[in-house]
Write a protein that holds these residues in place. Structure first.
Motif, short mmCIF file in Angstrom:
data_model
loop_
_atom_site.label_atom_id
_atom_site.label_comp_id
_atom_site.label_asym_id
_atom_site.label_seq_id
_atom_site.Cartn_x
_atom_site.Cartn_y
_atom_site.Cartn_z
N VAL A 20 -49.47 40.80 -23.17
CA VAL A 20 -48.23 40.24 -23.72
C VAL A 20 -47.47 39.48 -22.65
N ALA A 24 -47.02 35.41 -23.42
CA ALA A 24 -45.69 34.91 -23.79
C ALA A 24 -45.31 33.65 -23.00
N TRP A 52 -55.58 36.93 -25.53
CA TRP A 52 -55.58 37.92 -26.60
C TRP A 52 -56.95 38.55 -26.79
N GLU A 133 -55.71 36.36 -32.15
CA GLU A 133 -54.51 37.16 -32.44
C GLU A 133 -54.86 38.39 -33.26
N TYR A 158 -45.79 40.80 -32.35
CA TYR A 158 -46.40 39.53 -32.73
C TYR A 158 -45.34 38.48 -33.03
N VAL A 161 -43.44 37.50 -29.72
CA VAL A 161 -44.25 36.63 -28.87
C VAL A 161 -44.34 35.24 -29.49
N CYS A 164 -41.73 32.68 -28.79
CA CYS A 164 -41.80 31.93 -27.53
C CYS A 164 -42.27 30.49 -27.75
#
Length: 220
Positions: A20, A24, A52, A133, A158, A161, A164
């Motif tokens: 993460v 991000a 991911w 993802e 989810y 993030v 962002c």
């Protein structure tokens, strides 16, 4: 405490947190790179997808499957596909509403422009990114949680993030996509259900939505 309980998997939690933390800022940087053209954006997107995927696969290796020993899901493939189509249709309608309201039109202008610029290449990258993802948020992260948290935490993370990217619309879509993809994964007994739901959503919102916005005359 059972050795297989979520709380006893610090290594897997560490991988999740690192993924993460890495993804991000990559998402934020990809937004700033849009001026570099489709190739530049694709490079950032594939880097995020790699983050991911690697993170998800490492978590799966460190944490036993939360589906192990459970009866196979009872949802037929047609039900999972119908859920994916329904989600895609609802997202398409919601996106058109956002695009038609002056206050929220900027929310979708960026994603529409990015998808329209190099349409098929962007769609291919989006499909790869969406699959990555699902590997992380529906395949791996739920293994570290129990009860309702298995649904809530991956969806909230989810969405945060996704925020962002700078697009509130995509973050809202993530809040809708997450539970449907998780339902597909749970009831089908396989990550394939979540992958199908996400692919149908991507085909609609990346492959179809920009053309519909232009055709109905509400392009930003």
């Amino acid at each position: 405490m059972s050795p297989d309980s979520p709380a006893s998997r610090p290594g897997a939690w560490g991988v999740a947190g690192l993924a993460v933390v890495v993804a991000a800022p990559l998402l934020a940087a990809s937004l700033r790179a849009e001026g570099g053209g489709p190739g530049t954006v694709a490079g950032w997107a594939l880097g995020i997808a790699l983050t991911w995927t690697v993170g998800g696969l490492l978590i799966m290796r460190l944490a036993p499957s939360d589906l192990a020993g459970r009866a196979p899901g009872g949802a037929p493939k047609v039900a999972v596909a119908a859920a994916g189509v329904g989600l895609a249709a609802a997202s398409l309608a919601g996106g058109l509403v956002l695009a038609g309201v002056p206050a929220t039109a900027p929310w979708v202008a960026g994603p529409v422009a990015a998808a329209a610029d190099g349409r098929w290449g962007v769609l291919a990258v989006a499909l790869v990114a969406g699959a990555a993802e699902e590997v992380f948020f529906r395949g791996a992260l739920p293994r570290l949680l129990t009860g309702p948290a298995r649904w809530v935490v991956p969806t909230v993370v989810y969405a945060l993030v996704t925020l962002c990217t700078g697009s509130p619309a995509l973050a809202v879509m993530a809040l809708l996509l997450g539970p449907v993809a998780m339902w597909a994964r749970e009831t089908s007994g396989s990550l394939a259900g979540a992958l199908l739901v996400h692919a149908l959503w991507t085909l609609t919102m990346v492959g179809l939505f920009p053309s519909v916005v232009v055709r109905v005359g509400i392009a930003g």
